[in-house]
Design a protein around this motif. Structure first.
Motif, PDB file in Angstrom:
ATOM      1  N   ASP A 163      32.782  43.082  37.222  1.00 48.61           N
ATOM      2  CA  ASP A 163      33.734  42.527  36.618  1.00 48.61           C
ATOM      3  C   ASP A 163      35.081  43.761  36.328  1.00 48.61           C
ATOM      4  O   ASP A 163      36.111  43.187  36.467  1.00 48.61           O
ATOM      5  CB  ASP A 163      33.591  41.634  35.453  1.00 48.61           C
ATOM      6  N   TYR A 164      34.662  44.872  35.876  1.00 43.44           N
ATOM      7  CA  TYR A 164      35.715  45.802  35.701  1.00 43.44           C
ATOM      8  C   TYR A 164      36.480  46.129  36.881  1.00 43.44           C
ATOM      9  O   TYR A 164      37.686  46.576  36.429  1.00 43.44           O
ATOM     10  CB  TYR A 164      34.899  47.198  34.896  1.00 43.44           C
ATOM     11  N   ARG A 165      35.974  45.842  37.942  1.00 44.55           N
ATOM     12  CA  ARG A 165      36.812  46.177  38.999  1.00 44.55           C
ATOM     13  C   ARG A 165      37.885  45.242  39.383  1.00 44.55           C
ATOM     14  O   ARG A 165      38.861  45.615  40.163  1.00 44.55           O
ATOM     15  CB  ARG A 165      35.999  46.431  40.302  1.00 44.55           C
ATOM     16  N   TYR A 166      37.616  44.030  39.145  1.00 47.15           N
ATOM     17  CA  TYR A 166      38.290  42.820  39.760  1.00 47.15           C
ATOM     18  C   TYR A 166      38.930  42.067  38.785  1.00 47.15           C
ATOM     19  O   TYR A 166      39.848  41.114  39.025  1.00 47.15           O
ATOM     20  CB  TYR A 166      37.313  41.944  40.339  1.00 47.15           C
ATOM     21  N   TYR A 167      38.804  42.180  37.469  1.00 51.47           N
ATOM     22  CA  TYR A 167      39.376  41.278  36.635  1.00 51.47           C
ATOM     23  C   TYR A 167      40.833  41.323  36.337  1.00 51.47           C
ATOM     24  O   TYR A 167      41.526  40.065  36.411  1.00 51.47           O
ATOM     25  CB  TYR A 167      38.826  41.329  35.239  1.00 51.47           C
ATOM     26  N   ARG A 168      41.492  42.271  36.508  1.00 52.43           N
ATOM     27  CA  ARG A 168      43.168  42.300  36.681  1.00 52.43           C
ATOM     28  C   ARG A 168      43.548  41.535  37.807  1.00 52.43           C
ATOM     29  O   ARG A 168      44.657  40.838  37.844  1.00 52.43           O
ATOM     30  CB  ARG A 168      43.522  43.810  36.716  1.00 52.43           C
ATOM     31  N   GLU A 169      43.060  42.088  39.125  1.00 49.62           N
ATOM     32  CA  GLU A 169      43.510  41.378  40.325  1.00 49.62           C
ATOM     33  C   GLU A 169      43.170  39.798  40.247  1.00 49.62           C
ATOM     34  O   GLU A 169      44.030  39.228  41.030  1.00 49.62           O
ATOM     35  CB  GLU A 169      43.010  41.959  41.699  1.00 49.62           C
TER      36      GLU A 169
ATOM     37  N   THR B 146      27.725  54.549  42.938  1.00 54.56           N
ATOM     38  CA  THR B 146      28.675  55.356  43.550  1.00 54.56           C
ATOM     39  C   THR B 146      29.412  54.907  44.894  1.00 54.56           C
ATOM     40  O   THR B 146      30.112  55.074  45.294  1.00 54.56           O
ATOM     41  CB  THR B 146      28.636  56.930  43.429  1.00 54.56           C
ATOM     42  N   GLU B 147      28.396  54.569  45.206  1.00 51.44           N
ATOM     43  CA  GLU B 147      28.595  53.943  46.889  1.00 51.44           C
ATOM     44  C   GLU B 147      29.418  52.649  46.972  1.00 51.44           C
ATOM     45  O   GLU B 147      30.117  52.396  47.677  1.00 51.44           O
ATOM     46  CB  GLU B 147      27.259  53.713  47.750  1.00 51.44           C
ATOM     47  N   THR B 148      29.038  51.757  45.806  1.00 55.17           N
ATOM     48  CA  THR B 148      29.800  50.369  46.062  1.00 55.17           C
ATOM     49  C   THR B 148      30.753  50.279  44.814  1.00 55.17           C
ATOM     50  O   THR B 148      31.468  49.278  45.125  1.00 55.17           O
ATOM     51  CB  THR B 148      28.608  49.179  45.895  1.00 55.17           C
TER      52      THR B 148
END
Length: 315
Positions: free
Chosen positions: A192-198, A233-235
């Motif tokens: 979620d931390y990666r996508y919540y803003r977009e 770290t890979e994904t």
């Protein structure tokens, strides 16, 4: 913004206090706390510590569980007293919304002259029949956070088009018995931390490494399990590893079971070069000293590590 959801248990509140020295970032983290004990001294202490670094605590005023269930007025009075008399002004009245009684509770709050202009937060666990009226009650109000459980997100987000909303999920895959984690030793937790803003959200939250289900107390475990989230770290995903004890045939020797699990955790941390959080440092210290801290401390450290990890990846 990250909204970690904690119950007001002793070790969960201690976790917040011990992370003040990190320090927690007030622009990234705002914990939700559901009080469950009549004695609110531990919440006062945690709120006071968080105030020193500018972190707001979303304090639930209509808890679902514990000794303060149906005690909304008492909790609101507590918040008002802390603000006006003690100078602790970082407690945000937060309402769980999941039935008509919760709605009426909140409506009474909004119509109260003493609270009319005060900020508040809403945490929607279920959609209710009065949602349209609830939306209208937000007009002109100072809404600190409008948090929607992911199970209700599609429908409710459409209702709250004009409000900035955050999502709340429970990615912790809780098992009925500790030994069942052997079948899920390493699994996806969240991204979620990666996508919540977009995706148009103002924030996200979770129930850390405890899970949404509320459990009071418990007996001696047959198996001890340690939960540790980490960054793949890979994904870029957050994954969780469950470290399980080996001698799980009876409830004897809990400290011994703990060290069987801790040995695996330390080996994993070294092998994967996991970042040295406050909790990881404490786990290493416990391992070196061969001292058993108790199950409450173990859960506290797991939560502390997760919270520090999320703040790090967000920053």
């Amino acid at each position: 913004m990250y909204f970690p959801f904690l119950r007001g248990k002793q070790y969960e509140l201690i976790a917040l206090r011990e992370l003040v020295s990190l320090p927690l970032n007030p622009s990234l983290v705002s914990p939700i706390v559901e009080p469950i004990k009549k004695n609110l001294n531990t919440i006062t202490t945690a709120a006071k510590a968080l105030k020193t670094i500018g972190v707001k605590m979303q304090l639930i005023v209509n808890p679902q569980y514990g000794e303060l269930k149906n005690k909304t007025e008492a909790i609101l009075e507590y918040i008002a007293f802390q603000d006006t008399s003690e100078g602790i002004d970082n407690l945000i009245p937060s309402f769980i919304i999941q039935n008509q009684a919760d709605f009426l509770n909140f409506r009474n709050f909004r119509s109260s002259s003493s609270w009319k202009n005060s900020g508040f937060s809403l945490i929607h666990l279920k959609q209710i029949a009065e949602t349209e009226e609830l939306v209208s009650l937000l007009a002109g109000a100072e809404v600190n956070a409008n948090i929607i459980h992911v199970n209700q997100m599609l429908t409710l987000r459409r209702k709250f088009r004009g409000a900035s909303s955050a999502l709340l999920s429970d990615p912790f895959n809780k098992q009925r018995r500790n030994k069942d984690y052997a079948d899920y030793a390493d699994e996806f937790f969240s991204n979620d931390y990666r996508y919540y803003r977009e995706e148009g959200y103002s924030g996200f939250g979770d129930y850390l490494t405890i899970g949404e289900e509320y459990i009071e107390g418990g007996g001696l475990p047959y198996a001890v399990v340690l939960h540790l989230t980490y960054l793949d770290t890979e994904t870029g995903d957050i994954r969780i590893r469950h470290f399980l004890s080996d001698s799980n045939d009876d409830t004897s020797d809990t400290p011994g079971k703990f060290y069987e699990a801790l040995d695996k955790l330390i080996a994993f941390v070294i092998q994967r070069q996991i970042s040295e959080t406050i909790a990881i440092s404490k786990f290493k210290e416990i391992y070196e000293n061969q001292s058993y801290p108790g199950l409450g401390v173990i859960k506290k450290l797991s939560m502390m590590h997760h919270l520090e990890l999320i703040q790090t990846v967000m920053g």
